[in-house]
Motif scaffolding. Structure first.
Motif, PDB file in Angstrom:
ATOM      1  N   UNK A  18      82.839  25.700  36.694  1.00 30.23           N
ATOM      2  CA  UNK A  18      82.706  25.276  35.305  1.00 30.23           C
ATOM      3  C   UNK A  18      82.221  23.832  35.191  1.00 30.23           C
ATOM      4  N   UNK A  19      82.609  22.997  36.105  1.00 31.18           N
ATOM      5  CA  UNK A  19      82.233  21.598  36.022  1.00 31.18           C
ATOM      6  C   UNK A  19      80.827  21.352  36.526  1.00 31.18           C
ATOM      7  N   UNK A  20      80.328  20.119  36.353  1.00 32.64           N
ATOM      8  CA  UNK A  20      78.985  19.781  36.857  1.00 32.64           C
ATOM      9  C   UNK A  20      78.953  19.772  38.382  1.00 32.64           C
ATOM     10  N   UNK A  21      77.839  20.186  38.933  1.00 35.92           N
ATOM     11  CA  UNK A  21      77.705  20.178  40.395  1.00 35.92           C
ATOM     12  C   UNK A  21      77.507  18.756  40.878  1.00 35.92           C
ATOM     13  N   UNK A  22      77.905  18.521  42.126  1.00 35.11           N
ATOM     14  CA  UNK A  22      77.799  17.189  42.714  1.00 35.11           C
ATOM     15  C   UNK A  22      76.755  17.200  43.821  1.00 35.11           C
ATOM     16  N   UNK A  23      75.785  16.302  43.739  1.00 40.07           N
ATOM     17  CA  UNK A  23      74.728  16.291  44.763  1.00 40.07           C
ATOM     18  C   UNK A  23      75.262  16.116  46.177  1.00 40.07           C
ATOM     19  N   UNK A  24      76.344  15.350  46.362  1.00 38.04           N
ATOM     20  CA  UNK A  24      76.837  15.107  47.720  1.00 38.04           C
ATOM     21  C   UNK A  24      77.315  16.407  48.365  1.00 38.04           C
ATOM     22  N   UNK A  25      77.942  17.275  47.566  1.00 38.92           N
ATOM     23  CA  UNK A  25      78.402  18.560  48.099  1.00 38.92           C
ATOM     24  C   UNK A  25      77.212  19.481  48.357  1.00 38.92           C
ATOM     25  N   UNK A  26      76.312  19.547  47.382  1.00 42.74           N
ATOM     26  CA  UNK A  26      75.142  20.419  47.530  1.00 42.74           C
ATOM     27  C   UNK A  26      74.283  19.988  48.721  1.00 42.74           C
ATOM     28  N   UNK A  27      74.035  18.682  48.839  1.00 51.12           N
ATOM     29  CA  UNK A  27      73.173  18.190  49.921  1.00 51.12           C
ATOM     30  C   UNK A  27      73.721  18.583  51.285  1.00 51.12           C
ATOM     31  N   UNK A  28      75.011  18.365  51.506  1.00 45.53           N
ATOM     32  CA  UNK A  28      75.579  18.671  52.829  1.00 45.53           C
ATOM     33  C   UNK A  28      75.674  20.173  53.076  1.00 45.53           C
TER      34      UNK A  28
END
Length: 542
Positions: free
Chosen positions: A318-328
């Motif tokens: 539900x919350x906004x995605x975080x680039x740091x999680x997506x990138x890794x």
């Protein structure tokens, strides 16, 4: 008090996080250094140890891609000069870097909450793959740790952390490049992960602002002209220090040295790793992919499961995605394909390069579990608290079982991280017997017998690459060089009988035991398994 000012409670919380991370790093160091010499050397470790000793003895060194990156050779030469050469001291540099890895979690604090930061440090400390190969003389763990530092510092720069992080990132990139040629795979994974992360932002409806944010990110990473030149200078100095050829143990400052370290090293790498592979070094992809996946599931199934949960919740929650999680997560996903493609050998240490980036989304999953349990506790929801506790215990328990079965597990085929070229027997008795036998000997100390260990023509071992016959002696070459043993070889019985004296130690393939036993009166024979299968030697000691 303004919103920007941290409260006293917030300050204590930050201090507790840092203290927890430091404590985990201390525990990681203990876990890696305790019994560091308990497992005999693997063939790959023996190569690094042997050539490091040769570098110490001769003072001569040149980068040769077939022997891997120069980092461990240069550093271990200094270690051996200061404290001597043993299995433990040879592995100490890798153990130190792996043990300090949890501290890298502090670089990610701007993008992770407190629980996730501590979880990241804990997974870096206790991941079975990182723990096993953090006690192993190869450049995989140093490359992975230095690469995390590069990314963590880049995050700090993007968040306005200042030029010092740009300089630290440049130094870490130089160190990563010196550890292993696999750094090329890391760069490829970073580019793929960055592209997918940007594309993900567009897919979730943030397309109009993505281009502007990307331009600002590039500007921040580059910084001022002075800062950018300073970072490039640091990268160049680190690269030059490790790749420059040495004579007499030192680097001779000259344009030829710079050319050899920069252009010469690049040409050598391309010639061996690209042209050489293209001319017959290819391998089938599917067997390498399946072996890589099997190792990951067997040794790090818990970490990968957590990483998958962390990524899916971040991507579709539900919350906004975080680039740091997506990138890794994308980095880890790209590595599943990249490293089985670029490697020349299917080996368990490839798992290091997938597990390391996967730890970040895995830490996000642990943080999610912690928040779930905390909210349940606030609501006095006993059932939810129990569920969170059971999942937490299961995760920790599975990690403990995996660590016990791999990092401290048996040296056998039952251990998913034990490569076939790992010595199956303890070689300490071999070292003790050889040391005692050659103590007062003059001339040749150790004689290798048979075509397996002795080439048909003169085969120099002054520098790599060397022939297969020398490679078949591993890991014994490391131990013999460490003891200062003078070696020689004969290919058959005629060569043995032509010698005026027989050295105090004779080594042969186990199939030659009966042949030699009839001719070596007064010798005691012992058999050692130099790999997990199909490599036994017999050692005769007078």
């Amino acid at each position: 008090m303004s919103a920007a000012e941290p409260s006293e409670g917030a300050g204590v919380r930050i201090d507790r996080v840092a203290l927890a991370v430091v404590t985990l790093s201390v525990a990681a160091l203990v876990a890696r250094f305790v019994g560091l010499d308990a497992r005999s050397f693997h063939w790959a470790e023996a190569r690094v140890g042997y050539w490091s000793l040769r570098f110490l003895d001769t003072g001569a060194f040149k980068y040769r891609p077939v022997a891997g990156g120069p980092f461990l050779y240069v550093v271990d030469r200094t270690v051996f000069a200061l404290v001597g050469a043993t299995d433990a001291t040879a592995r100490a540099v890798v153990a130190l870097i792996g043990g300090l890895a949890p501290l890298v979690a502090l670089l990610f604090r701007p993008r992770l909450d407190d629980a996730e930061t501590v979880a990241l440090a804990g997974l870096l400390a206790a991941s079975p793959v990182l723990l096993y190969y953090g006690r192993f003389l190869r450049g995989d763990v140093p490359l992975a740790v230095f690469s995390l530092v590069v990314v963590g510092c880049a995050i700090r720069v993007l968040d306005g952390g200042g030029a010092r992080y740009r300089y630290l990132s440049a130094a870490a990139l130089g160190l990563a490049g010196a550890t292993s040629g696999f750094v090329v795979g890391y760069v490829g994974c970073w580019l793929a992960a960055a592209a997918l992360t940007v594309d993900q932002r567009r897919l979730v409806g943030e397309g109009p602002g993505v281009r502007d944010r990307l331009e600002r990110a590039v500007e921040r990473l580059r910084g001022s002209t002075r800062s950018a030149l300073g970072a490039l200078g640091i990268l160049f100095v680190v690269h030059l220090f490790f790749y420059a050829p040495r004579t007499g143990g030192s680097i001779r400052p000259s344009l030829a040295t710079v050319e050899a370290a920069v252009l010469g090293a690049a040409r050598k790498f391309y010639g061996v790793r690209v042209v050489g592979r293209r001319q017959g070094g290819e391998h089938e992809l599917l067997p390498y992919l399946s072996a890589h996946a099997e190792t990951l599931l067997a040794a790090s199934g818990v970490v990968l499961a957590l990483a998958l949960v962390g990524f899916l919740v971040d991507r579709y929650g539900r919350g906004p995605s975080r680039p740091v999680v997506a990138f890794h997560a994308y980095w880890a996903g790209a590595s599943l394909l990249v490293f089985p493609v670029i490697t020349e050998e299917s080996a368990a240490w490839l798992a290091v390069h997938t597990v390391t980036p996967a730890i970040v989304p895995a830490a996000a999953a642990v943080g999610l579990l912690g928040r779930y349990g905390s909210h349940a506790l606030d609501r006095a929801d006993a059932t939810s608290v129990a569920v969170a506790a059971l999942i937490g215990v299961a995760v920790v328990g599975q990690l403990g079982v995996a660590v016990a079965g791999t990092a401290y597990g048996p040296t056998s085929t039952e251990n998913p991280l034990a490569h076939h070229a790992q010595a199956a027997d303890d070689l300490d008795p071999f070292v003790s017997d050889v040391s005692a036998a050659i103590e007062d000997n003059e001339g040749t100390d150790v004689l290798f017998y048979g075509e397996t260990f002795v080439p048909a023509a003169a085969d120099g071992v002054d520098r790599p690459p060397v022939g297969d016959a020398w490679g078949n002696r591993l890991p014994l070459s490391w131990y013999l060089e460490r003891e200062g043993a003078e070696t020689d070889g004969v290919r058959d019985v005629r060569g043995l009988e032509a010698r005026t004296t027989t050295p105090p130690v004779v080594i042969a393939d186990a199939s030659q035991r009966s042949t030699l036993a009839a001719r070596l009166d007064g010798y005691e024979a012992s058999t050692y398994r130099l790999s997990l299968w199909n490599r036994e030697v017999v050692v005769f000691v007078r």
